[in-house]
Design a protein around this motif. Sequence first.
Motif, PDB file in Angstrom:
ATOM      1  N   GLU A 461       2.727  -0.389   7.864  1.00 49.58           N
ATOM      2  CA  GLU A 461       1.494  -1.177   7.790  1.00 49.58           C
ATOM      3  C   GLU A 461       0.323  -0.413   8.387  1.00 49.58           C
ATOM      4  OE1 GLU A 461       2.591  -4.716   9.806  1.00 49.58           O
ATOM      5  OE2 GLU A 461       3.606  -5.626   8.072  1.00 49.58           O
ATOM      6  N   ALA A 462       0.567   0.226   9.540  1.00 47.60           N
ATOM      7  CA  ALA A 462      -0.514   0.996  10.179  1.00 47.60           C
ATOM      8  C   ALA A 462      -0.909   2.197   9.338  1.00 47.60           C
ATOM      9  CB  ALA A 462      -0.067   1.440  11.577  1.00 47.60           C
ATOM     10  N   ASP A 463       0.080   2.882   8.764  1.00 45.20           N
ATOM     11  CA  ASP A 463      -0.217   4.051   7.927  1.00 45.20           C
ATOM     12  C   ASP A 463      -0.993   3.658   6.677  1.00 45.20           C
ATOM     13  OD1 ASP A 463       1.061   5.645   9.716  1.00 45.20           O
ATOM     14  OD2 ASP A 463       2.860   5.989   8.503  1.00 45.20           O
ATOM     15  N   ALA A 464      -0.693   2.483   6.111  1.00 42.63           N
ATOM     16  CA  ALA A 464      -1.405   2.039   4.906  1.00 42.63           C
ATOM     17  C   ALA A 464      -2.880   1.824   5.204  1.00 42.63           C
ATOM     18  CB  ALA A 464      -0.771   0.753   4.373  1.00 42.63           C
ATOM     19  N   VAL A 465      -3.163   1.183   6.318  1.00 41.77           N
ATOM     20  CA  VAL A 465      -4.557   0.916   6.681  1.00 41.77           C
ATOM     21  C   VAL A 465      -5.306   2.215   6.966  1.00 41.77           C
ATOM     22  CG1 VAL A 465      -6.043  -0.195   8.381  1.00 41.77           C
ATOM     23  CG2 VAL A 465      -3.997  -1.378   7.554  1.00 41.77           C
ATOM     24  N   ALA A 466      -4.613   3.191   7.577  1.00 38.10           N
ATOM     25  CA  ALA A 466      -5.267   4.438   7.972  1.00 38.10           C
ATOM     26  C   ALA A 466      -5.186   5.525   6.914  1.00 38.10           C
ATOM     27  CB  ALA A 466      -4.637   4.957   9.267  1.00 38.10           C
ATOM     28  N   ALA A 467      -4.533   5.268   5.771  1.00 39.55           N
ATOM     29  CA  ALA A 467      -4.334   6.309   4.753  1.00 39.55           C
ATOM     30  C   ALA A 467      -5.674   6.827   4.240  1.00 39.55           C
ATOM     31  CB  ALA A 467      -3.508   5.759   3.599  1.00 39.55           C
ATOM     32  N   PRO A 468      -5.858   8.153   4.189  1.00 38.38           N
ATOM     33  CA  PRO A 468      -7.149   8.695   3.768  1.00 38.38           C
ATOM     34  C   PRO A 468      -7.381   8.679   2.262  1.00 38.38           C
ATOM     35  CG  PRO A 468      -5.648  10.463   4.326  1.00 38.38           C
ATOM     36  CD  PRO A 468      -4.930   9.194   4.646  1.00 38.38           C
ATOM     37  N   ALA A 469      -6.327   8.635   1.456  1.00 35.88           N
ATOM     38  CA  ALA A 469      -6.489   8.737   0.007  1.00 35.88           C
ATOM     39  C   ALA A 469      -5.606   7.717  -0.694  1.00 35.88           C
ATOM     40  CB  ALA A 469      -6.151  10.151  -0.480  1.00 35.88           C
ATOM     41  N   THR A 474      -0.112   4.935  -2.437  1.00 32.51           N
ATOM     42  CA  THR A 474       0.918   4.753  -3.459  1.00 32.51           C
ATOM     43  C   THR A 474       2.228   5.411  -3.034  1.00 32.51           C
ATOM     44  OG1 THR A 474       0.123   6.721  -4.621  1.00 32.51           O
ATOM     45  CG2 THR A 474      -0.748   4.604  -5.335  1.00 32.51           C
ATOM     46  N   GLY A 475       2.129   6.562  -2.396  1.00 31.54           N
ATOM     47  CA  GLY A 475       3.338   7.197  -1.875  1.00 31.54           C
ATOM     48  C   GLY A 475       4.004   6.339  -0.817  1.00 31.54           C
ATOM     49  N   LEU A 476       3.179   5.671  -0.008  1.00 29.67           N
ATOM     50  CA  LEU A 476       3.719   4.782   1.017  1.00 29.67           C
ATOM     51  C   LEU A 476       4.384   3.564   0.391  1.00 29.67           C
ATOM     52  CD1 LEU A 476       3.939   4.504   4.072  1.00 29.67           C
ATOM     53  CD2 LEU A 476       1.766   3.270   4.054  1.00 29.67           C
ATOM     54  N   ALA A 477       3.805   3.054  -0.688  1.00 34.95           N
ATOM     55  CA  ALA A 477       4.434   1.927  -1.384  1.00 34.95           C
ATOM     56  C   ALA A 477       5.798   2.330  -1.933  1.00 34.95           C
ATOM     57  CB  ALA A 477       3.526   1.447  -2.516  1.00 34.95           C
ATOM     58  N   GLU A 478       5.876   3.538  -2.481  1.00 29.88           N
ATOM     59  CA  GLU A 478       7.162   4.034  -2.983  1.00 29.88           C
ATOM     60  C   GLU A 478       8.172   4.147  -1.845  1.00 29.88           C
ATOM     61  OE1 GLU A 478       8.925   7.994  -5.270  1.00 29.88           O
ATOM     62  OE2 GLU A 478       6.878   7.960  -4.515  1.00 29.88           O
ATOM     63  N   LEU A 479       7.734   4.670  -0.693  1.00 30.93           N
ATOM     64  CA  LEU A 479       8.634   4.825   0.442  1.00 30.93           C
ATOM     65  C   LEU A 479       9.092   3.475   0.982  1.00 30.93           C
ATOM     66  CD1 LEU A 479      10.055   6.675   2.388  1.00 30.93           C
ATOM     67  CD2 LEU A 479       7.965   6.849   3.732  1.00 30.93           C
ATOM     68  N   CYS A 480       8.191   2.480   0.979  1.00 26.11           N
ATOM     69  CA  CYS A 480       8.562   1.146   1.454  1.00 26.11           C
ATOM     70  C   CYS A 480       9.671   0.552   0.586  1.00 26.11           C
ATOM     71  CB  CYS A 480       7.343   0.220   1.450  1.00 26.11           C
ATOM     72  SG  CYS A 480       6.198   0.518   2.804  1.00 26.11           S
ATOM     73  N   SER A 486      10.534  -4.795   2.908  1.00 27.83           N
ATOM     74  CA  SER A 486       9.895  -5.857   2.130  1.00 27.83           C
ATOM     75  C   SER A 486       8.772  -6.525   2.909  1.00 27.83           C
ATOM     76  CB  SER A 486      10.938  -6.890   1.706  1.00 27.83           C
ATOM     77  OG  SER A 486      11.623  -7.404   2.841  1.00 27.83           O
ATOM     78  N   ARG A 487       8.898  -6.583   4.228  1.00 27.98           N
ATOM     79  CA  ARG A 487       7.849  -7.243   5.027  1.00 27.98           C
ATOM     80  C   ARG A 487       6.574  -6.413   5.091  1.00 27.98           C
ATOM     81  NH1 ARG A 487      10.177  -8.298  10.688  1.00 27.98           N
ATOM     82  NH2 ARG A 487      11.231  -6.324  10.243  1.00 27.98           N
ATOM     83  N   ALA A 488       6.680  -5.102   4.880  1.00 29.36           N
ATOM     84  CA  ALA A 488       5.483  -4.257   4.916  1.00 29.36           C
ATOM     85  C   ALA A 488       4.773  -4.201   3.574  1.00 29.36           C
ATOM     86  CB  ALA A 488       5.853  -2.842   5.359  1.00 29.36           C
ATOM     87  N   LEU A 489       5.477  -4.537   2.485  1.00 32.87           N
ATOM     88  CA  LEU A 489       4.909  -4.397   1.148  1.00 32.87           C
ATOM     89  C   LEU A 489       3.635  -5.209   0.928  1.00 32.87           C
ATOM     90  CD1 LEU A 489       7.807  -4.078  -1.461  1.00 32.87           C
ATOM     91  CD2 LEU A 489       5.902  -2.516  -1.061  1.00 32.87           C
ATOM     92  N   PRO A 490       3.545  -6.475   1.385  1.00 35.77           N
ATOM     93  CA  PRO A 490       2.297  -7.213   1.150  1.00 35.77           C
ATOM     94  C   PRO A 490       1.069  -6.506   1.707  1.00 35.77           C
ATOM     95  CG  PRO A 490       4.035  -8.714   1.831  1.00 35.77           C
ATOM     96  CD  PRO A 490       4.584  -7.334   1.991  1.00 35.77           C
ATOM     97  N   VAL A 491       1.177  -5.961   2.920  1.00 37.11           N
ATOM     98  CA  VAL A 491       0.047  -5.244   3.511  1.00 37.11           C
ATOM     99  C   VAL A 491      -0.250  -3.984   2.715  1.00 37.11           C
ATOM    100  CG1 VAL A 491      -0.781  -4.034   5.563  1.00 37.11           C
ATOM    101  CG2 VAL A 491       0.542  -6.141   5.808  1.00 37.11           C
ATOM    102  N   VAL A 492       0.788  -3.233   2.365  1.00 38.15           N
ATOM    103  CA  VAL A 492       0.594  -1.994   1.607  1.00 38.15           C
ATOM    104  C   VAL A 492      -0.010  -2.298   0.240  1.00 38.15           C
ATOM    105  CG1 VAL A 492       1.763  -0.011   0.580  1.00 38.15           C
ATOM    106  CG2 VAL A 492       2.475  -0.851   2.825  1.00 38.15           C
ATOM    107  N   MET A 493       0.473  -3.352  -0.431  1.00 41.72           N
ATOM    108  CA  MET A 493      -0.046  -3.687  -1.755  1.00 41.72           C
ATOM    109  C   MET A 493      -1.487  -4.156  -1.692  1.00 41.72           C
ATOM    110  SD  MET A 493       2.217  -2.876  -3.842  1.00 41.72           S
ATOM    111  CE  MET A 493       1.244  -3.505  -5.189  1.00 41.72           C
ATOM    112  N   SER A 494      -1.830  -4.879  -0.632  1.00 47.25           N
ATOM    113  CA  SER A 494      -3.214  -5.319  -0.478  1.00 47.25           C
ATOM    114  C   SER A 494      -4.148  -4.120  -0.319  1.00 47.25           C
ATOM    115  CB  SER A 494      -3.327  -6.246   0.733  1.00 47.25           C
ATOM    116  OG  SER A 494      -4.672  -6.604   0.968  1.00 47.25           O
ATOM    117  N   VAL A 495      -3.751  -3.176   0.538  1.00 47.05           N
ATOM    118  CA  VAL A 495      -4.560  -1.964   0.720  1.00 47.05           C
ATOM    119  C   VAL A 495      -4.616  -1.171  -0.576  1.00 47.05           C
ATOM    120  CG1 VAL A 495      -4.717   0.229   1.966  1.00 47.05           C
ATOM    121  CG2 VAL A 495      -4.037  -1.856   3.182  1.00 47.05           C
ATOM    122  N   LEU A 496      -3.499  -1.109  -1.287  1.00 46.20           N
ATOM    123  CA  LEU A 496      -3.440  -0.358  -2.538  1.00 46.20           C
ATOM    124  C   LEU A 496      -4.383  -0.945  -3.581  1.00 46.20           C
ATOM    125  CD1 LEU A 496      -2.186   1.767  -4.380  1.00 46.20           C
ATOM    126  CD2 LEU A 496      -0.288   0.200  -4.800  1.00 46.20           C
ATOM    127  N   ALA A 497      -4.384  -2.265  -3.720  1.00 42.49           N
ATOM    128  CA  ALA A 497      -5.265  -2.906  -4.704  1.00 42.49           C
ATOM    129  C   ALA A 497      -6.723  -2.658  -4.356  1.00 42.49           C
ATOM    130  CB  ALA A 497      -4.968  -4.405  -4.751  1.00 42.49           C
TER     131      ALA A 497
END
Length: 754
Positions: A461-469, A474-480, A486-497
Amino acid sequence: MTAPLLLGVRHHGPGSARAVRRALVAASPRVVLIEGPPEADGLVALTAEEGMRPPVALLAHVVDEPGRSAFWPFAEFSPEWVALRWALEHEVPVRFIDLPAAHGLAMREVEGEGEVGGEAGAPDVRVDPLRVLAETAGYDDAERWWEDVVEHREGDAFTALGEAMGALRESFGDGGHGRDLVREAYMRLQVRAAQKEFGAGEEVAVVCGAWHVPALRQRTTVTADRALLKGLPKAKVDMTWVPWTHRRLARASGYGAGIESPGWYGHLFSVPDRPVERWLTKVAGLLRDEDRIVSSAHVIEAVRLAETLAVMRGRPLAGLTETTDAVRAVLCEGSDVPLSLIHDKLVVGDVLGEVPESAPAVPLQRDLTRQQRTLRLKPAALEKEVDLDLRSDTDSARSRLLHRLRLLGVAWGEPARSARGSTGTFRETWRLRWEPELSVRVAEAGVWGTTVDAAATAKAEADAVAAPALADVTGLAELCLRAGLSRALPVVMSVLADRAALDTDVGHLARALPALVRALRYGDVRGTDTGALADVAAGLAHRVFVGLPPACAGLDADAATAMRGHVDAVHSAVALLEDAELHDRWRAVLRTLAVRDSVAGIVRGRCARILLDEGALDDEEAARLMSLALSPGTPPGEAAAWIEGFVGGGSGGLLLVHDERLLALVDAWLTGVGPEAFTDVLPLLRRTFSAYESGVRRTLGELVRRGPSAGGPVPGAGAVHGFGEETDVERGDAVEAVVRMLLGGGARVGAGAG
């Protein structure tokens, strides 16, 4: 006071270890003092527990910054370890007397030295005492000198070593490391305190590096020593035992007080007699395990040769140099290839120590240890390859654990290419090797949570918010998905969108799409709901389709090459998406890029090749595009770029070999180029075709020399050599069952290739 019993040793020296044991048995001191951090006094009792097996190390780290750490390693043949065990066996108090780690780590931070990469108990001197003494004695090898004067002699060398170090200290002072003066002042204070409590003379035994013996003999006042310690910085530290490895004891690993041959030294310490014979027997056993023919006669001859070499060289006993020379000559038949295996497996060794479960550990380490035991993934110093079938519950859990640890920066496992060549989404291959430093990484990761799952979720979750690109998200979503977070995916998907909606750089979008598509595939394998991810992937693809044509215009050579890579990545991703509409739109984009003059040549050529492979471009149209791209009015650089895009890359040569249709297109153009243009084009063509393997180039030359096949592979001339005009249903039926089995769809015989 009478001077204490000073036992100056070499760290990890088996000769010193044996001498320390003899000295302690003879003197029977009332207390044993050892060079090491005093914070470890409470951990001494653990060395006697059943689960403690060296090599191990004391690990000290700053409580709030685990990355600031230090190690004090111990092998079975370390004099300090022998002293610890002797004291416990005889119920003699034992204490560590070096400068506290609380001061040492704080001083390193102040001095800007950062994290400790090796053992903190040994003097990090610029002067190598053993090397100086060896050179003084006429040796060019410090290890060989040490073997001759200590390892191969039964007498105790403490007095001689102490005098030699005294002469060195007179010449070199602190050896270039001023902190030793502070450490030695603290040691002197601890020795005085022990003498007041237990008595003077040999009632107090001190085991320390021989380098420190002259300083501990030095007569100083308590006031002077305390003055050196006044005002030292201090940090709050935790300490525990962690497993260590023989490999990390080796000097090549960067370990400050390392030895070149820990496996050899362990052998010298452990065998009761006849060390050379027993060592060469070990070597023979290893070579036999590798299917090399080694007989008893070979071993006997190697022993004789090693002893003869020792006599000729004036050595008291055959050492590692003599046994290695004998092994090379007799057992390896002069080859250094098996000798490198012997060095890696025996001379250095792959032993990994163990610590008892009662040793202090951060909660994250305890959870990791529990999972390792449950999943039967025991850490090992030797690198091993593990194949995981994700359809198995156990292997799937192992995969999740390894991916979570990678996300936390604990690189116990690295993804690898399977030796069986399998690329299916149901299979993963990992290379596992446990390094002692990973204990520090686990301690650092403990700030994210008390379990691997919780820590990896928080870190993602922290890496998704701080991701520079966008590609990082998207790489983080794949790793999740791979890690089952599964609990981190909503935060990652929100940042991704959010990032996908705001990012207008086509290159960023193109780099992000493949990771999303891979995430969809791995989500399917793991039974994860990837509906939201599929929507984002489709939207991202549409944005790439719109932005790609204008982004491909006006590019320089480097940018055009990078864009060709983006086109390949997008094509691979779209091919994996089960969406017919997306496939049709992508082909339309490719056609636009292939025919637009403003697009860089390498991109146009690549798009034409993809369309040809997809069957969306016929031979005549491909020939027309090639003729336009390679016409005399086209600059040679642009023409060569188009060729590179069309048949460049590792697969281009094989494609021309197996598809004479494409070879005929290139050949037809090349034979039509005029003499002057040919001179300009030839170097550029060589740049493209020189990337092919020599066998491919040779085959292409033979095909060109043979000329067009009967029937003619010329575009529009009918059948191509090796290709029929119609589908051969009977031949298709013959292989259909095997193809279905390879694709995982089961065998369905007799369905008909048509």
